[in-house]
Each structure stands twice: as C-alpha cells, then as structure tokens.
Design a protein around this motif. Sequence first.
Motif, short mmCIF file in Angstrom:
data_model
loop_
_atom_site.label_atom_id
_atom_site.label_comp_id
_atom_site.label_asym_id
_atom_site.label_seq_id
_atom_site.Cartn_x
_atom_site.Cartn_y
_atom_site.Cartn_z
N LYS A 18 8.69 4.47 3.18
CA LYS A 18 8.51 3.10 2.69
C LYS A 18 7.10 2.79 2.24
CE LYS A 18 11.69 1.24 6.18
NZ LYS A 18 11.77 0.27 7.28
N GLY A 19 6.13 3.55 2.73
CA GLY A 19 4.73 3.21 2.51
C GLY A 19 4.21 2.41 3.68
N TYR A 20 2.92 2.33 3.75
CA TYR A 20 2.25 1.65 4.86
C TYR A 20 2.55 0.15 4.86
CZ TYR A 20 -1.72 0.24 7.84
OH TYR A 20 -2.50 -0.28 8.82
N ALA A 21 2.37 -0.48 3.72
CA ALA A 21 2.51 -1.94 3.65
C ALA A 21 3.93 -2.40 3.97
CB ALA A 21 2.09 -2.45 2.28
N ALA A 22 4.92 -1.64 3.52
CA ALA A 22 6.32 -2.06 3.71
C ALA A 22 6.87 -1.72 5.09
CB ALA A 22 7.20 -1.43 2.63
N THR A 23 6.15 -0.93 5.84
CA THR A 23 6.62 -0.58 7.19
C THR A 23 6.31 -1.74 8.13
OG1 THR A 23 6.32 1.78 6.81
CG2 THR A 23 6.35 1.05 9.10
N ARG A 24 7.34 -2.20 8.82
CA ARG A 24 7.18 -3.33 9.75
C ARG A 24 7.34 -2.84 11.18
NH1 ARG A 24 9.25 -8.87 7.97
NH2 ARG A 24 9.60 -8.77 10.18
N ALA A 91 -0.77 11.46 1.62
CA ALA A 91 -0.29 10.81 0.40
C ALA A 91 -0.76 9.36 0.36
CB ALA A 91 1.23 10.88 0.33
N LEU A 92 -0.99 8.80 1.52
CA LEU A 92 -1.50 7.42 1.57
C LEU A 92 -2.88 7.32 0.94
CD1 LEU A 92 -0.49 6.43 5.21
CD2 LEU A 92 0.53 5.59 3.09
N ALA A 93 -3.62 8.43 0.96
CA ALA A 93 -4.97 8.40 0.42
C ALA A 93 -4.96 8.15 -1.08
CB ALA A 93 -5.70 9.71 0.71
N SER A 94 -3.86 8.46 -1.72
CA SER A 94 -3.77 8.22 -3.16
C SER A 94 -2.80 7.10 -3.49
CB SER A 94 -3.37 9.51 -3.88
OG SER A 94 -2.13 9.95 -3.40
N ALA A 95 -2.45 6.32 -2.48
CA ALA A 95 -1.50 5.23 -2.69
C ALA A 95 -2.07 4.22 -3.68
CB ALA A 95 -1.20 4.54 -1.37
N GLU A 103 -4.52 -0.63 0.67
CA GLU A 103 -5.93 -0.27 0.53
C GLU A 103 -6.49 0.18 1.88
OE1 GLU A 103 -9.24 0.80 -1.21
OE2 GLU A 103 -7.56 -0.01 -2.35
N GLU A 104 -6.12 -0.51 2.94
CA GLU A 104 -6.56 -0.11 4.28
C GLU A 104 -6.01 1.28 4.62
OE1 GLU A 104 -6.59 -1.84 8.78
OE2 GLU A 104 -4.74 -2.11 7.65
N ALA A 105 -4.74 1.53 4.32
CA ALA A 105 -4.14 2.83 4.60
C ALA A 105 -4.84 3.92 3.81
CB ALA A 105 -2.65 2.81 4.26
N ARG A 106 -5.12 3.65 2.54
CA ARG A 106 -5.81 4.63 1.71
C ARG A 106 -7.18 4.95 2.28
NH1 ARG A 106 -5.24 3.10 -3.84
NH2 ARG A 106 -6.74 1.47 -3.44
N SER A 107 -7.90 3.93 2.69
CA SER A 107 -9.23 4.13 3.25
C SER A 107 -9.18 4.96 4.54
CB SER A 107 -9.87 2.76 3.52
OG SER A 107 -11.10 2.91 4.17
N LEU A 108 -8.23 4.64 5.42
CA LEU A 108 -8.11 5.39 6.67
C LEU A 108 -7.73 6.85 6.42
CD1 LEU A 108 -6.22 2.75 8.85
CD2 LEU A 108 -8.61 3.46 9.07
#
Length: 176
Positions: A18-24, A91-95, A103-108
């Motif tokens: 789902k991606g970081y943002a869509a995961t609840r 893969a989150l690094a290139s989200a 953006e937070e996920a990519r940075s982490l």
Amino acid sequence: MDTRARILQAARRAFAEKGYAATRLDELAAELGLTKGAFYHHFRNKRELLLALLEASQAEARRALEGEAPLEERLLRYALAYQEGVEPLAALASAHGGRGGEEEARSLAQEAMRRELAFLEAFFSRLAPGKGRELAALFASIVHGAYMLEKHVGGYRAEDLIKEGIRVFAKGVEER
C-alpha cells in the motif's frame, strides 16, 4: 511468533503493498486481532514501526556476513537476506507522490541506506584497505540493480543476477 514479530511482518507487507502513507495502524491492529492499546504498546506510531522494520532487516542481513565461510557465500547470504527484508522497504526511498508521510518514509529509508553503505564500507575496508567505499558502492549496485531489473524491466530473476554478480565481484576482491 511473538506479537512484535507479527506486527513487523504485517507492516512489512502493508508498506510494500500500500505504501507508507496509505498503511493505517488501526487496520494493522484489526488484521492481527489486536486492540489498539496492545498494538501501541509495541509501537507508538508509524515512524517508530518503520524504523524498527529497517533496523531488524539490516541486522538480519548483517548477520549473514558473519562467520568463516568463503566471501562469495557470505555476500550471497547478505544479498538474499537483504532482498527479503530491506529491499522492499528501500523502495520507499524512491517513493514519489504528495501523500502525507511519504516524504518522511523516503527520508527514513534513505538514511537507513546511508547507514548500510557505511557498514559495507567498513566491512570491505577490512578486506581491501583504502577501497572500502568503492567496493561498498559496487556491491550495492549489483544488489540493487538486480532487484530493479527484475521489478521494472522484466525478463530477469534478481537471484540469478545476484549470484553471478557476486561470483564475479568476490573473485575480484579476493584477487586483490
């Protein structure tokens, strides 16, 4: 499997799908049959959960380099462990996308990748003093390139590319 491990396993899958943002987190808790309180006992927020996933995956990959096995075997174990845990998160690094949290996920994830490159640099510096940085970058390129070709180009199996790439790479390092 303990509760924390179950949460990490479900989160790894959810972030990849789902991606970081869509995961609840409340959905993860419900999927695992946990109350919100039980879930938050282990992880206070999504950022903490992602950091724990990155750290656990890196630790598993690093353990693969330990021991007295031949270099090629240890590097292959590392790359395959990396595939299982860190690569889907990397893969989150290139989200891309403006959804909150990406953006937070990519940075982490980018910071985790920098730490891993520093770890690999130290590892390879012990094998080839003065060449650790270059060897770490080349090794990471083999591993990441294999996953990128499999996922985005098709017609390739990452594991096959990694095996051959590491075979050639390890031979070159050992000949130094």
